[in-house]
Scaffold this motif. Structure first.
Motif, PDB file in Angstrom:
ATOM      1  N   ARG A 292       0.875  -1.250   0.073  1.00 47.38           N
ATOM      2  CA  ARG A 292       0.147  -0.018  -0.052  1.00 47.38           C
ATOM      3  C   ARG A 292       0.914   1.386   0.028  1.00 47.38           C
ATOM      4  NH1 ARG A 292      -4.843  -1.426   4.112  1.00 47.38           N
ATOM      5  NH2 ARG A 292      -5.599  -3.085   3.295  1.00 47.38           N
ATOM      6  N   VAL A 293       2.250   1.207   0.103  1.00 47.05           N
ATOM      7  CA  VAL A 293       3.072   2.237   0.194  1.00 47.05           C
ATOM      8  C   VAL A 293       2.930   2.984  -1.236  1.00 47.05           C
ATOM      9  CG1 VAL A 293       5.452   3.114   0.273  1.00 47.05           C
ATOM     10  CG2 VAL A 293       4.567   1.151   1.892  1.00 47.05           C
ATOM     11  N   ARG A 294       2.737   4.226  -1.264  1.00 45.35           N
ATOM     12  CA  ARG A 294       2.402   5.002  -2.450  1.00 45.35           C
ATOM     13  C   ARG A 294       3.746   6.140  -2.586  1.00 45.35           C
ATOM     14  NH1 ARG A 294      -0.120   1.272  -3.183  1.00 45.35           N
ATOM     15  NH2 ARG A 294      -2.554   1.450  -3.373  1.00 45.35           N
ATOM     16  N   GLY A 295       3.932   6.620  -3.901  1.00 45.07           N
ATOM     17  CA  GLY A 295       5.007   7.558  -4.057  1.00 45.07           C
ATOM     18  C   GLY A 295       5.995   6.950  -5.135  1.00 45.07           C
ATOM     19  N   PRO A 296       6.861   7.820  -5.338  1.00 44.51           N
ATOM     20  CA  PRO A 296       7.965   7.154  -6.137  1.00 44.51           C
ATOM     21  C   PRO A 296       8.877   6.226  -5.724  1.00 44.51           C
ATOM     22  CG  PRO A 296       8.066   9.672  -5.734  1.00 44.51           C
ATOM     23  CD  PRO A 296       7.181   9.223  -4.893  1.00 44.51           C
ATOM     24  N   GLN A 297       9.285   5.304  -6.474  1.00 37.93           N
ATOM     25  CA  GLN A 297       9.987   4.221  -6.166  1.00 37.93           C
ATOM     26  C   GLN A 297      11.045   4.333  -5.016  1.00 37.93           C
ATOM     27  OE1 GLN A 297      11.857   2.213  -9.265  1.00 37.93           O
ATOM     28  NE2 GLN A 297      12.739   0.660  -8.286  1.00 37.93           N
ATOM     29  N   PHE A 298      11.912   5.393  -5.103  1.00 37.67           N
ATOM     30  CA  PHE A 298      12.889   5.701  -4.056  1.00 37.67           C
ATOM     31  C   PHE A 298      12.134   5.788  -2.733  1.00 37.67           C
ATOM     32  CE2 PHE A 298      15.052   8.869  -1.462  1.00 37.67           C
ATOM     33  CZ  PHE A 298      16.148   8.163  -1.330  1.00 37.67           C
ATOM     34  N   VAL A 299      10.966   6.674  -2.681  1.00 35.24           N
ATOM     35  CA  VAL A 299      10.343   6.667  -1.323  1.00 35.24           C
ATOM     36  C   VAL A 299       9.576   5.477  -0.893  1.00 35.24           C
ATOM     37  CG1 VAL A 299       8.283   7.834  -0.295  1.00 35.24           C
ATOM     38  CG2 VAL A 299       9.744   9.061  -1.904  1.00 35.24           C
ATOM     39  N   ARG A 300       9.230   4.533  -1.821  1.00 32.30           N
ATOM     40  CA  ARG A 300       8.640   3.169  -1.459  1.00 32.30           C
ATOM     41  C   ARG A 300       9.516   2.483  -0.893  1.00 32.30           C
ATOM     42  NH1 ARG A 300       6.315   3.670  -6.514  1.00 32.30           N
ATOM     43  NH2 ARG A 300       7.344   1.892  -7.288  1.00 32.30           N
ATOM     44  N   GLY A 301      10.965   2.657  -1.430  1.00 37.47           N
ATOM     45  CA  GLY A 301      11.977   1.632  -1.106  1.00 37.47           C
ATOM     46  C   GLY A 301      12.523   2.124   0.345  1.00 37.47           C
ATOM     47  N   LEU A 302      12.559   3.535   0.711  1.00 35.71           N
ATOM     48  CA  LEU A 302      12.846   3.996   2.066  1.00 35.71           C
ATOM     49  C   LEU A 302      11.868   3.393   3.090  1.00 35.71           C
ATOM     50  CD1 LEU A 302      14.269   7.507   1.535  1.00 35.71           C
ATOM     51  CD2 LEU A 302      15.403   5.444   2.235  1.00 35.71           C
ATOM     52  N   ALA A 303      10.511   3.504   2.712  1.00 32.63           N
ATOM     53  CA  ALA A 303       9.443   3.163   3.760  1.00 32.63           C
ATOM     54  C   ALA A 303       9.443   1.679   3.843  1.00 32.63           C
ATOM     55  CB  ALA A 303       7.872   3.515   3.159  1.00 32.63           C
ATOM     56  N   ARG A 304       9.754   0.960   2.984  1.00 34.60           N
ATOM     57  CA  ARG A 304       9.949  -0.497   3.102  1.00 34.60           C
ATOM     58  C   ARG A 304      11.068  -0.926   3.999  1.00 34.60           C
ATOM     59  NH1 ARG A 304       7.817  -1.718  -3.025  1.00 34.60           N
ATOM     60  NH2 ARG A 304       5.463  -1.740  -2.500  1.00 34.60           N
ATOM     61  N   LEU A 305      12.217  -0.073   3.780  1.00 36.02           N
ATOM     62  CA  LEU A 305      13.488  -0.395   4.457  1.00 36.02           C
ATOM     63  C   LEU A 305      13.514  -0.072   6.182  1.00 36.02           C
ATOM     64  CD1 LEU A 305      16.415  -1.050   4.625  1.00 36.02           C
ATOM     65  CD2 LEU A 305      16.942   1.355   3.853  1.00 36.02           C
ATOM     66  N   GLY A 306      12.573   1.066   6.028  1.00 37.91           N
ATOM     67  CA  GLY A 306      12.433   1.595   7.528  1.00 37.91           C
ATOM     68  C   GLY A 306      11.445   0.518   8.294  1.00 37.91           C
ATOM     69  N   MET A 307      10.631  -0.235   7.600  1.00 36.94           N
ATOM     70  CA  MET A 307       9.628  -1.237   8.348  1.00 36.94           C
ATOM     71  C   MET A 307      10.668  -2.373   8.407  1.00 36.94           C
ATOM     72  SD  MET A 307       5.679  -1.434   6.281  1.00 36.94           S
ATOM     73  CE  MET A 307       6.485  -1.152   4.767  1.00 36.94           C
ATOM     74  N   LEU A 308      11.455  -2.932   7.782  1.00 40.10           N
ATOM     75  CA  LEU A 308      12.314  -3.866   8.072  1.00 40.10           C
ATOM     76  C   LEU A 308      13.449  -3.486   9.168  1.00 40.10           C
ATOM     77  CD1 LEU A 308      13.256  -4.973   4.407  1.00 40.10           C
ATOM     78  CD2 LEU A 308      11.841  -6.209   5.868  1.00 40.10           C
ATOM     79  N   LEU A 309      13.843  -2.335   9.196  1.00 41.23           N
ATOM     80  CA  LEU A 309      14.658  -2.061  10.429  1.00 41.23           C
ATOM     81  C   LEU A 309      14.052  -1.913  11.680  1.00 41.23           C
ATOM     82  CD1 LEU A 309      16.922   0.896   8.374  1.00 41.23           C
ATOM     83  CD2 LEU A 309      17.597  -1.449   9.039  1.00 41.23           C
ATOM     84  N   PHE A 310      12.889  -1.556  11.633  1.00 37.24           N
ATOM     85  CA  PHE A 310      11.890  -1.334  12.800  1.00 37.24           C
ATOM     86  C   PHE A 310      11.756  -2.576  13.405  1.00 37.24           C
ATOM     87  CE2 PHE A 310       7.592  -1.114  14.619  1.00 37.24           C
ATOM     88  CZ  PHE A 310       7.916  -0.506  15.834  1.00 37.24           C
ATOM     89  N   ALA A 311      11.612  -3.813  12.430  1.00 32.13           N
ATOM     90  CA  ALA A 311      11.439  -5.138  13.108  1.00 32.13           C
ATOM     91  C   ALA A 311      12.629  -5.928  13.464  1.00 32.13           C
ATOM     92  CB  ALA A 311      10.865  -5.905  11.723  1.00 32.13           C
ATOM     93  N   GLN A 312      13.749  -5.302  12.836  1.00 37.20           N
ATOM     94  CA  GLN A 312      14.771  -5.774  13.320  1.00 37.20           C
ATOM     95  C   GLN A 312      15.165  -5.371  14.751  1.00 37.20           C
ATOM     96  OE1 GLN A 312      17.837  -4.883  10.142  1.00 37.20           O
ATOM     97  NE2 GLN A 312      17.662  -7.171   9.378  1.00 37.20           N
ATOM     98  N   ALA A 313      14.872  -4.001  14.842  1.00 36.72           N
ATOM     99  CA  ALA A 313      15.275  -3.232  16.158  1.00 36.72           C
ATOM    100  C   ALA A 313      14.355  -3.754  17.281  1.00 36.72           C
ATOM    101  CB  ALA A 313      15.010  -1.759  15.865  1.00 36.72           C
ATOM    102  N   THR A 314      13.126  -3.979  16.963  1.00 36.39           N
ATOM    103  CA  THR A 314      12.178  -4.590  18.063  1.00 36.39           C
ATOM    104  C   THR A 314      12.825  -5.755  18.366  1.00 36.39           C
ATOM    105  OG1 THR A 314      10.577  -4.945  16.281  1.00 36.39           O
ATOM    106  CG2 THR A 314      10.260  -2.840  17.377  1.00 36.39           C
TER     107      THR A 314
END
Length: 374
Positions: free
Chosen positions: A29-51
């Motif tokens: 569901r992430v919207r926007g340019p490919q770069f923005v979508r990539g950053l958002a998905r990377l943020g979710m992965l990093l958040f999962a690792q951190a938790t």
């Protein structure tokens, strides 16, 4: 929020659940340019690792009592208000018999992990200039009317580094294991005392006095010892006092007992070491002079050379390469009345960990019962 409290543990679990659910719910569901979508998905992965890492850390920390609070974890805690040069005896020219009693208010511990019957108090050492908490557990006989005039022997319990004062009471469950043995007369009724040993943020004092830094030796062997005598029906004679420790705390227990036979009769070392440099964070290990002087081997050699081998009994256990050789080195030097019992922990028993030390507690206190006088 407390580092070791239940609320933080539950928060860590909740955040991990959110971190796992989030990518499933929002990945496509992430919207926007490919770069923005990539950053958002990377943020979710990093958040999962951190938790996930946070939850593992909280679980391990709670199970092993490594850090008491955020200050200990971040290395910002400082429990030293003054560190004068107290001289070779660690008393700074003062005589304890001339000092008024230092009464401390003890109450229920802030952390329930220490178990029932444990009391917590905090005070500033008059001699050492150190302030910190001390956990005390009284034997079942203490409040028995038949023992109302009885003074009890004491065992000071020291953790490793990093390590919490409450580890012996909580993680290793010493009171829980020993209570029934004391009630059945299998071991002597000891007062158990667990003082703070992490005094200067992220460094280990090595339980030595370092003018300008910390008087850790005097905190443990003078202030805490005298405070217990002042506040409880504790024997004051050296023959009724002992120390136990694991890892870096084992080094401290052995060092303090050998250096102060006028204060302690015995010490138990579980997976310890003689050379303080084996603890990378040790201030004593980083100072060439202190490294030699605070080595139990050096202390014992000097006492033997002076014709005054200490009346100290040592129980040293460890695996090969993890404390056993340290015990053998001391046993080879032992001259009457010094005694050293060395026990080899077999491979596969659990390594350098709390499970190994916890299992040894009944044996250790049976040995102490035969050495320490009540």
């Amino acid at each position: 929020m407390s580092l070791t409290g239940t609320p933080f543990f539950l928060t860590a679990i909740a955040l991990l659940v959110v971190a796992v659910v989030l990518p499933f719910a929002l990945w496509s569901r992430v919207r926007g340019p490919q770069f923005v979508r990539g950053l958002a998905r990377l943020g979710m992965l990093l958040f999962a690792q951190a938790t996930a890492i946070t939850l593992v850390f909280v679980t391990v920390n709670n199970a092993n009592s490594l850090y008491d609070n955020w200050s200990d974890l971040l290395g910002t805690s400082d429990h030293v208000e003054a560190a004068k040069d107290l001289g070779p005896d660690g008393l700074g020219g003062l005589k304890l018999k001339d000092e008024p009693k230092q009464l401390v208010k003890f109450g229920p511990p802030k952390d329930s992990v220490v178990g029932p019957g444990v009391q917590e108090g905090e005070f500033k050492g008059r001699i050492s200039g150190v302030s910190g908490e001390v956990y005390v557990w009284l034997p079942p006989q203490y409040d028995d009317p038949a023992y109302r005039d009885k003074k009890f022997p004491v065992v000071q319990m020291l953790p490793g580094f990093p390590g919490s004062a409450k580890s012996w009471m909580g993680t290793l469950k010493a009171p829980e294991q020993l209570k029934s043995l004391m009630e059945r007369g299998k071991i002597k009724p000891f007062i158990l005392v667990a003082p703070r040993t992490t005094l200067l943020g992220s460094v280990d004092t090595g339980c030595v006095n370092i003018p300008g830094k910390a008087n850790a030796d005097s905190w443990l062997s003078v202030d805490v010892r005298q405070m217990v005598i002042d506040n409880f029906r504790a024997e004051d004679k050296a023959e009724s006092w002992a120390l136990t420790g694991y890892s870096a705390g084992a080094h401290c227990a052995t060092k303090l007992a050998l250096a102060h036979p006028d204060r302690y009769r015995a010490a138990v070392s579980l997976s310890g070491f003689n050379d303080p440099k084996l603890e990378p964070a040790s201030l004593a290990g980083k100072d060439p002079k202190l490294r030699i002087e605070s080595n139990p081997v050096t202390i014992l050699k000097a006492a033997n050379k002076a014709g005054k081998p200490p009346r100290t009994a040592l129980f040293v256990s460890g695996a090969s390469g993890d404390g056993y050789e340290a015990g053998l080195a001391l046993k080879q030097l032992a001259q009457n009345p010094t005694t050293v019992k060395v026990k080899l922990i077999p491979p596969g028993a659990g390594g350098h960990g709390t499970a190994v030390w916890k299992n040894q507690i009944p044996e250790v206190f049976r040995w102490l019962s035969g050495v320490v006088k009540s």
